[in-house]
Design a protein around this motif. Structure first.
Motif, PDB file in Angstrom:
ATOM      1  N   ASN A   2     -25.439 -24.123  35.660  1.00  0.00           N
ATOM      2  CA  ASN A   2     -24.204 -24.336  36.390  1.00  0.00           C
ATOM      3  C   ASN A   2     -23.795 -23.196  36.905  1.00  0.00           C
ATOM      4  O   ASN A   2     -23.316 -23.024  37.998  1.00  0.00           O
ATOM      5  N   LEU A   3     -23.750 -21.952  36.112  1.00  0.00           N
ATOM      6  CA  LEU A   3     -23.260 -20.644  36.611  1.00  0.00           C
ATOM      7  C   LEU A   3     -23.985 -19.995  37.530  1.00  0.00           C
ATOM      8  O   LEU A   3     -23.572 -19.583  38.464  1.00  0.00           O
ATOM      9  N   LEU A   4     -25.268 -19.848  37.172  1.00  0.00           N
ATOM     10  CA  LEU A   4     -26.319 -18.836  37.895  1.00  0.00           C
ATOM     11  C   LEU A   4     -26.499 -19.511  39.278  1.00  0.00           C
ATOM     12  O   LEU A   4     -26.966 -19.030  40.219  1.00  0.00           O
ATOM     13  N   PHE A   5     -26.642 -20.705  39.417  1.00  0.00           N
ATOM     14  CA  PHE A   5     -26.935 -21.282  40.680  1.00  0.00           C
ATOM     15  C   PHE A   5     -25.953 -21.073  41.854  1.00  0.00           C
ATOM     16  O   PHE A   5     -26.308 -20.743  42.984  1.00  0.00           O
ATOM     17  N   SER A   6     -24.658 -20.934  41.208  1.00  0.00           N
ATOM     18  CA  SER A   6     -23.580 -20.619  42.314  1.00  0.00           C
ATOM     19  C   SER A   6     -23.684 -19.015  42.701  1.00  0.00           C
ATOM     20  O   SER A   6     -23.253 -18.684  43.710  1.00  0.00           O
ATOM     21  N   LEU A   7     -24.455 -18.314  41.887  1.00  0.00           N
ATOM     22  CA  LEU A   7     -24.717 -16.885  42.042  1.00  0.00           C
ATOM     23  C   LEU A   7     -25.839 -16.583  42.785  1.00  0.00           C
ATOM     24  O   LEU A   7     -26.378 -15.185  42.680  1.00  0.00           O
ATOM     25  N   SER A   8     -26.793 -17.668  43.033  1.00  0.00           N
ATOM     26  CA  SER A   8     -28.231 -17.507  43.307  1.00  0.00           C
ATOM     27  C   SER A   8     -28.366 -16.649  44.547  1.00  0.00           C
ATOM     28  O   SER A   8     -29.720 -16.087  44.568  1.00  0.00           O
ATOM     29  N   ASP A   9     -27.568 -16.426  45.147  1.00  0.00           N
ATOM     30  CA  ASP A   9     -27.817 -15.550  46.491  1.00  0.00           C
ATOM     31  C   ASP A   9     -27.485 -14.313  46.416  1.00  0.00           C
ATOM     32  O   ASP A   9     -27.869 -13.198  47.158  1.00  0.00           O
ATOM     33  N   ARG A  10     -26.988 -13.799  45.078  1.00  0.00           N
ATOM     34  CA  ARG A  10     -26.862 -12.521  44.629  1.00  0.00           C
ATOM     35  C   ARG A  10     -27.590 -11.957  43.469  1.00  0.00           C
ATOM     36  O   ARG A  10     -27.249 -10.979  43.116  1.00  0.00           O
ATOM     37  N   THR A  11     -28.572 -12.935  42.842  1.00  0.00           N
ATOM     38  CA  THR A  11     -29.092 -12.541  41.592  1.00  0.00           C
ATOM     39  C   THR A  11     -30.520 -12.915  41.515  1.00  0.00           C
ATOM     40  O   THR A  11     -30.775 -14.086  42.572  1.00  0.00           O
ATOM     41  N   GLU A  12     -31.238 -12.406  40.869  1.00  0.00           N
ATOM     42  CA  GLU A  12     -32.632 -12.884  40.452  1.00  0.00           C
ATOM     43  C   GLU A  12     -32.726 -13.070  39.238  1.00  0.00           C
ATOM     44  O   GLU A  12     -32.413 -12.269  38.272  1.00  0.00           O
ATOM     45  N   ILE A  13     -33.350 -14.218  38.685  1.00  0.00           N
ATOM     46  CA  ILE A  13     -33.548 -14.612  37.227  1.00  0.00           C
ATOM     47  C   ILE A  13     -34.910 -14.033  36.796  1.00  0.00           C
ATOM     48  O   ILE A  13     -35.769 -14.576  37.321  1.00  0.00           O
ATOM     49  N   LEU A  14     -34.711 -13.219  35.676  1.00  0.00           N
ATOM     50  CA  LEU A  14     -35.960 -12.743  35.297  1.00  0.00           C
ATOM     51  C   LEU A  14     -36.540 -13.491  34.016  1.00  0.00           C
ATOM     52  O   LEU A  14     -37.798 -13.861  33.955  1.00  0.00           O
ATOM     53  N   GLU A  15     -35.838 -14.060  33.269  1.00  0.00           N
ATOM     54  CA  GLU A  15     -36.120 -14.797  32.005  1.00  0.00           C
ATOM     55  C   GLU A  15     -35.103 -15.595  31.629  1.00  0.00           C
ATOM     56  O   GLU A  15     -33.825 -15.459  31.978  1.00  0.00           O
ATOM     57  N   PRO A  16     -35.251 -16.902  31.002  1.00  0.00           N
ATOM     58  CA  PRO A  16     -36.495 -17.436  30.776  1.00  0.00           C
ATOM     59  C   PRO A  16     -37.226 -18.125  32.083  1.00  0.00           C
ATOM     60  O   PRO A  16     -36.342 -18.269  32.920  1.00  0.00           O
ATOM     61  N   ILE A  17     -38.330 -18.483  31.842  1.00  0.00           N
ATOM     62  CA  ILE A  17     -39.339 -18.830  33.164  1.00  0.00           C
ATOM     63  C   ILE A  17     -38.544 -20.304  33.316  1.00  0.00           C
ATOM     64  O   ILE A  17     -38.767 -20.516  34.732  1.00  0.00           O
ATOM     65  N   GLU A  18     -38.210 -20.956  32.526  1.00  0.00           N
ATOM     66  CA  GLU A  18     -37.857 -22.336  32.820  1.00  0.00           C
ATOM     67  C   GLU A  18     -36.402 -22.352  33.756  1.00  0.00           C
ATOM     68  O   GLU A  18     -36.418 -23.336  34.677  1.00  0.00           O
ATOM     69  N   LEU A  19     -35.928 -21.410  33.387  1.00  0.00           N
ATOM     70  CA  LEU A  19     -34.281 -21.324  34.185  1.00  0.00           C
ATOM     71  C   LEU A  19     -34.866 -20.755  35.842  1.00  0.00           C
ATOM     72  O   LEU A  19     -34.194 -21.285  36.589  1.00  0.00           O
ATOM     73  N   ARG A  20     -35.679 -19.934  35.822  1.00  0.00           N
ATOM     74  CA  ARG A  20     -36.064 -19.170  37.136  1.00  0.00           C
ATOM     75  C   ARG A  20     -36.746 -20.302  37.978  1.00  0.00           C
ATOM     76  O   ARG A  20     -36.378 -20.647  39.058  1.00  0.00           O
ATOM     77  N   ASN A  21     -37.575 -21.217  37.218  1.00  0.00           N
ATOM     78  CA  ASN A  21     -38.078 -22.348  37.903  1.00  0.00           C
ATOM     79  C   ASN A  21     -37.111 -23.400  38.362  1.00  0.00           C
ATOM     80  O   ASN A  21     -37.398 -23.879  39.543  1.00  0.00           O
ATOM     81  N   TYR A  22     -36.241 -23.565  37.716  1.00  0.00           N
ATOM     82  CA  TYR A  22     -35.253 -24.530  38.205  1.00  0.00           C
ATOM     83  C   TYR A  22     -34.493 -23.980  39.271  1.00  0.00           C
ATOM     84  O   TYR A  22     -34.108 -24.825  40.256  1.00  0.00           O
ATOM     85  N   ILE A  23     -34.081 -22.779  39.358  1.00  0.00           N
ATOM     86  CA  ILE A  23     -33.460 -22.225  40.496  1.00  0.00           C
ATOM     87  C   ILE A  23     -34.439 -22.405  41.889  1.00  0.00           C
ATOM     88  O   ILE A  23     -33.675 -22.842  42.767  1.00  0.00           O
ATOM     89  N   ILE A  24     -35.554 -21.893  41.524  1.00  0.00           N
ATOM     90  CA  ILE A  24     -36.441 -22.259  42.830  1.00  0.00           C
ATOM     91  C   ILE A  24     -36.585 -23.349  43.105  1.00  0.00           C
ATOM     92  O   ILE A  24     -36.576 -23.871  44.504  1.00  0.00           O
ATOM     93  N   THR A  25     -36.600 -24.489  42.143  1.00  0.00           N
ATOM     94  CA  THR A  25     -36.821 -25.883  42.672  1.00  0.00           C
ATOM     95  C   THR A  25     -35.641 -26.303  43.574  1.00  0.00           C
ATOM     96  O   THR A  25     -35.864 -26.868  44.369  1.00  0.00           O
ATOM     97  N   LYS A  26     -34.643 -25.980  42.770  1.00  0.00           N
ATOM     98  CA  LYS A  26     -33.187 -26.624  43.362  1.00  0.00           C
ATOM     99  C   LYS A  26     -33.155 -25.886  44.847  1.00  0.00           C
ATOM    100  O   LYS A  26     -32.904 -26.498  45.928  1.00  0.00           O
TER     101      LYS A  26
END
Length: 322
Positions: A288-312
């Motif tokens: 909920n928090l990081l997707f709203s910041l996805s234009d300014r951030t890159e998730i490095l770990e964990p992979i499941e969270l990174r994949n969630y943002i990419i899929t969304k």
């Protein structure tokens, strides 16, 4: 409740002379219509109250009529003591009216100069305990709980647990703790055979029993509450730690203020970027928090969270045929 309000009217007229219905209603926290009815009741009871017309008019006693209502009783002193401890009653309760009457009596015992200072202070200082949003829950059981604690009477309560289940319990109330305007009764539960804490706002129904009880000589209310509070904090800390979800994020700007409230394990600056390791408690909270910041951030770990943002993000792009 009406009896205490009637006494309040008598003491105010005795101490302040002429008072109109509006001021009486404001001080006693009642409607003007209620005050008019109360005045009629007092007149029918033989209290010599007369009505004075005009812009400065109102109600007053007949000339040379005085009453001896200014002697503080035991109950008055207890209510003043509770008030000095910060234990203020809810509005429209018997305890609230008793406290007002006790303060009026106290006001009547001082000199005229000091009385004016007291009235001025009451008019210029006000405490609003209601929340900004929502409605404060009025607890109708506080008067009965206070009487039971002072008179050492057992209580039969119907207590609603956090999960929604309602239980019937016979308790021996040893004392009351007020924290952040919430009342908690500390009582020995005859079912559990131990001293427990009951949040008063969860008591749905209450009955004062005739049976008395004795408080153990080694019981100390303040010490019991302090130990219980420490245990509560300890258990809460353990629960928070067990619900841990650590993520590693690369920010393209320093936005530490957006992570306020989360535990930041580490911060590393690499060239013009910041890498944070943050405990976000759960996968859902992180999403909920990081997707709203996805234009300014890159998730490095964990992979499941990174994949969630990419899929969304890909799903959003598909809506726009990009």
């Amino acid at each position: 409740m009406r009896l205490h309000r009637l006494l309040g009217i008598i003491m105010l007229l005795d101490s302040r002379g002429i008072m109109n219905a509006r001021n009486l209603a404001k001080i006693l926290e009642a409607s003007e219509r209620t005050i008019y009815r109360d005045i009629d009741i007092l007149c029918e009871a033989g209290i010599p109250i007369m009505s004075i017309s005009g812009p400065n008019g109102g109600y007053s006693f007949m000339e040379n009529y005085k009453i001896n209502s200014n002697v503080l009783q035991g109950g008055d002193i207890i209510n003043l003591l509770l008030s000095s401890m910060g234990i203020t009653p809810d509005k429209n309760t018997e305890m609230s009216q008793q406290l007002k009457n006790a303060l009026i009596k106290l006001e009547n015992t001082v000199s005229e100069d000091h009385r004016e200072e007291i009235v001025k202070a009451k008019e210029r200082f006000f405490i609003d305990s209601d929340p900004w949003w929502g409605k404060k829950i009025q607890n109708e059981n506080l008067d009965l709980i206070k009487k039971s604690v002072l008179n050492l009477k057992k209580l039969k309560v119907y207590y609603k647990k956090y999960a929604g289940e309602t239980l019937e319990r016979i308790i021996r109330p040893y004392g009351v703790v007020v924290k952040s305007y919430q009342w908690y009764v500390i009582a020995f539960c005859e079912v559990r055979k131990e001293i427990r804490i009951f949040k008063c706002s969860r008591i749905e129904n209450i009955e004062v029993l005739k049976e008395n009880f004795a408080i153990p000589k080694d019981f100390n209310l303040e010490e019991f509450w302090a130990k219980s509070k420490q245990q509560f904090i300890k258990n809460s800390s353990f629960e928070i730690k067990s619900n841990s979800y650590v993520v590693k994020i690369k920010f393209h700007e320093d936005i530490k203020q957006l992570l306020e409230g989360f535990h930041i394990n580490s911060i590393i600056k690499v060239e013009d970027k910041w890498i944070y390791e943050v405990d976000m408690l759960s996968f859902e909270t992180a999403c909920n928090l990081l997707f709203s910041l996805s234009d300014r951030t890159e998730i490095l770990e964990p992979i499941e969270l990174r994949n969630y943002i990419i899929t969304k993000a890909n799903k959003i792009l598909s809506f726009y045929n990009v």
